[in-house]
Design an enzyme around this catalytic site. Structure first.
Site, PDB file in Angstrom:
ATOM      1  CG  ASN A 253       0.296   8.360   0.861  1.00  0.00           C
ATOM      2  OD1 ASN A 253       0.116   7.801   1.932  1.00  0.00           O
ATOM      3  ND2 ASN A 253       0.110   7.755  -0.291  1.00  0.00           N
TER       4      ASN A 253
ATOM      5  CG  HIS B  48       4.074   4.933   5.296  1.00  0.00           C
ATOM      6  ND1 HIS B  48       4.054   3.567   5.190  1.00  0.00           N
ATOM      7  CD2 HIS B  48       4.398   5.396   4.059  1.00  0.00           C
ATOM      8  CE1 HIS B  48       4.382   3.211   3.956  1.00  0.00           C
ATOM      9  NE2 HIS B  48       4.584   4.308   3.254  1.00  0.00           N
TER      10      HIS B  48
ATOM     11  CG  HIS C 142      -2.829   2.571  -1.983  1.00  0.00           C
ATOM     12  ND1 HIS C 142      -1.664   2.133  -2.555  1.00  0.00           N
ATOM     13  CD2 HIS C 142      -3.813   1.792  -2.509  1.00  0.00           C
ATOM     14  CE1 HIS C 142      -1.933   1.130  -3.387  1.00  0.00           C
ATOM     15  NE2 HIS C 142      -3.225   0.898  -3.368  1.00  0.00           N
TER      16      HIS C 142
ATOM     17  NE  ARG D 140      -0.433  -1.102  -0.677  1.00  0.00           N
ATOM     18  CZ  ARG D 140       0.148  -1.663  -1.737  1.00  0.00           C
ATOM     19  NH1 ARG D 140      -0.228  -2.854  -2.152  1.00  0.00           N
ATOM     20  NH2 ARG D 140       1.125  -1.052  -2.366  1.00  0.00           N
TER      21      ARG D 140
ATOM     22  NE  ARG E 143       0.478  -4.002   2.114  1.00  0.00           N
ATOM     23  CZ  ARG E 143       1.364  -4.130   1.117  1.00  0.00           C
ATOM     24  NH1 ARG E 143       2.382  -3.322   1.032  1.00  0.00           N
ATOM     25  NH2 ARG E 143       1.218  -5.077   0.223  1.00  0.00           N
TER      26      ARG E 143
ATOM     27  CD  GLU F 291      -1.601   6.258  -4.031  1.00  0.00           C
ATOM     28  OE1 GLU F 291      -1.112   7.287  -3.553  1.00  0.00           O
ATOM     29  OE2 GLU F 291      -1.065   5.133  -3.940  1.00  0.00           O
TER      30      GLU F 291
ATOM     31  CB  THR G 175       2.567   1.884  -5.927  1.00  0.00           C
ATOM     32  OG1 THR G 175       1.574   2.049  -4.915  1.00  0.00           O
ATOM     33  CG2 THR G 175       1.896   1.676  -7.265  1.00  0.00           C
TER      34      THR G 175
ATOM     35  CD  GLU H 157       0.816  10.475  -8.202  1.00  0.00           C
ATOM     36  OE1 GLU H 157      -0.384  10.387  -7.868  1.00  0.00           O
ATOM     37  OE2 GLU H 157       1.757  10.171  -7.452  1.00  0.00           O
TER      38      GLU H 157
ATOM     39  CG  HIS I  37       6.629   5.944  -5.784  1.00  0.00           C
ATOM     40  ND1 HIS I  37       7.748   5.287  -5.343  1.00  0.00           N
ATOM     41  CD2 HIS I  37       5.573   5.194  -5.376  1.00  0.00           C
ATOM     42  CE1 HIS I  37       7.397   4.178  -4.729  1.00  0.00           C
ATOM     43  NE2 HIS I  37       6.080   4.101  -4.721  1.00  0.00           N
ATOM     44  N   GLY I  38       8.720   8.377  -3.995  1.00  0.00           N
ATOM     45  CA  GLY I  38      10.141   8.434  -3.629  1.00  0.00           C
ATOM     46  C   GLY I  38      10.688   9.844  -3.472  1.00  0.00           C
TER      47      GLY I  38
ATOM     48  CG  HIS J 146       8.644   6.037   3.256  1.00  0.00           C
ATOM     49  ND1 HIS J 146      10.003   6.207   3.349  1.00  0.00           N
ATOM     50  CD2 HIS J 146       8.331   5.049   4.126  1.00  0.00           C
ATOM     51  CE1 HIS J 146      10.493   5.342   4.209  1.00  0.00           C
ATOM     52  NE2 HIS J 146       9.498   4.625   4.702  1.00  0.00           N
TER      53      HIS J 146
HETATM   54  N1  PXP Z   1       1.901   8.511  -5.577  1.00  0.00           N
HETATM   55  C1  PXP Z   1       1.474   7.236  -5.687  1.00  0.00           C
HETATM   56  C2  PXP Z   1       0.535   6.906  -6.799  1.00  0.00           C
HETATM   57  C3  PXP Z   1       1.844   6.253  -4.758  1.00  0.00           C
HETATM   58  O1  PXP Z   1       1.420   4.984  -4.891  1.00  0.00           O
HETATM   59  C4  PXP Z   1       2.677   6.620  -3.680  1.00  0.00           C
HETATM   60  C5  PXP Z   1       3.058   5.608  -2.646  1.00  0.00           C
HETATM   61  O2  PXP Z   1       1.928   5.251  -1.924  1.00  0.00           O
HETATM   62  C6  PXP Z   1       3.085   7.959  -3.598  1.00  0.00           C
HETATM   63  C7  PXP Z   1       2.711   8.881  -4.571  1.00  0.00           C
HETATM   64  C8  PXP Z   1       3.935   8.449  -2.472  1.00  0.00           C
HETATM   65  O3  PXP Z   1       5.179   7.820  -2.533  1.00  0.00           O
HETATM   66  P1  PXP Z   1       6.156   7.969  -1.307  1.00  0.00           P
HETATM   67  O4  PXP Z   1       5.499   7.302  -0.136  1.00  0.00           O
HETATM   68  O5  PXP Z   1       7.403   7.272  -1.777  1.00  0.00           O
HETATM   69  O6  PXP Z   1       6.337   9.443  -1.090  1.00  0.00           O
END
Ligand code: PXP
Length: 238
Positions: free
Chosen positions: A7, A10, A43, A45, A49, A70, A101, A151, A191-192, A214
């Site tokens: 992703n 950032h 993503h 948005r 942003r 996304e 998210t 997912e 995520h995370g 991230h």
């Molecule tokens: N998957 C989805 C659906 C998300 O919304 C995000 C955050 O944008 C991620 C994965 C990636 O998460 P992270 O940035 O914490 O790795």
């Protein structure tokens, strides 16, 4: 070993900090693909942003692996997706005030509307994924909506403060992944996730791909994006 989707939101966040042209998320996508990523995620948005309409359009042309857009299922973003035709859309909930998210999509509550969204995407040849909590009710709703991929939200696992809590969340993910895969859905997760917590996720054989942003982009600030992607691929193969 699951595939890695990167992703790049950032990188755009950093660009927007000055409102200029650098760093360009499109450059990041190319570097990530060359380092071994299997897909690029962004993503778009409502408030734009980070990633903007130009980014998505150029990414559509440049990404050669798989472009995963996304998005919230709102009228204006659905129109962008149907126009740009990414390989895949991942439907997420979106709140203006959130930093990222925060939870999974309530597919069960909005199943009729989401089924229509999925069929509009399918009519254009776009695969559909829903980002959901690892709960059977949500997975059942995904099946009713006739989507291709789920997912699983790994945020609660990633934020666990104790080993016992992390293991409980991992079990929840494992059970959900098995249930969804047996029902015929492709299962991914995200995520995370980072190099430290992704290992146990890789022990769930049904999880075919992880989506990471991230932690990878943060690491890239110190060691470069190409090396950060390779480092993550090594963590996935351990
Ligand atoms: N998957 C989805 C659906 C998300 O919304 C995000 C955050 O944008 C991620 C994965 C990636 O998460 P992270 O940035 O914490 O790795």
């Amino acid at each position: 070993m699951p595939r890695l989707a990167v992703n790049i939101d950032h990188i755009a966040t950093l660009r927007e900090a000055r409102g200029g042209l650098e760093p360009d998320p499109v450059h990041a996508a190319v570097i990530a693909e060359m380092a071994g990523a299997s897909g690029i995620v962004c993503h778009l948005r409502e408030d734009r942003r980070h990633v903007n309409d130009r980014d998505v359009r150029v990414l559509r042309d440049v990404v050669t692996t798989k472009l995963d857009l996304e998005m919230a299922a709102t009228e204006s973003i659905i129109a962008v997706a149907l126009d740009i035709i990414p390989d895949l859309v991942t439907i997420v909930p979106e709140k203006r005030e959130e930093l990222t998210t925060e939870g999974g999509l309530d597919a069960a509550h909005h199943v009729h509307f989401l089924t229509d969204v999925a069929s509009a995407m399918h009519a254009k040849g776009i695969l559909v994924s829903f980002f959901v909590e690892p709960d059977q009710t949500q997975i059942d709703a995904c099946l009713r909506a006739n989507i291709d991929i789920i997912e699983l939200h790994t945020g609660t696992y990633a934020n666990a403060r104790t080993r016992i809590e992390a293991e409980a969340q991992l079990t929840r993910l494992r059970v959900a992944a098995e249930y969804a895969a047996q029902a015929g859905l492709v299962v991914t997760a995200g995520h995370g996730l980072d190099v430290r917590n992704v290992g146990p996720i890789c022990t769930i054989p049904e999880i075919e791909e992880v989506s990471i942003g991230h932690a990878l982009i943060s690491r890239a600030a110190f060691i470069g994006l190409s090396e950060a992607v390779k480092e993550m691929l090594r963590a996935l193969s351990l």
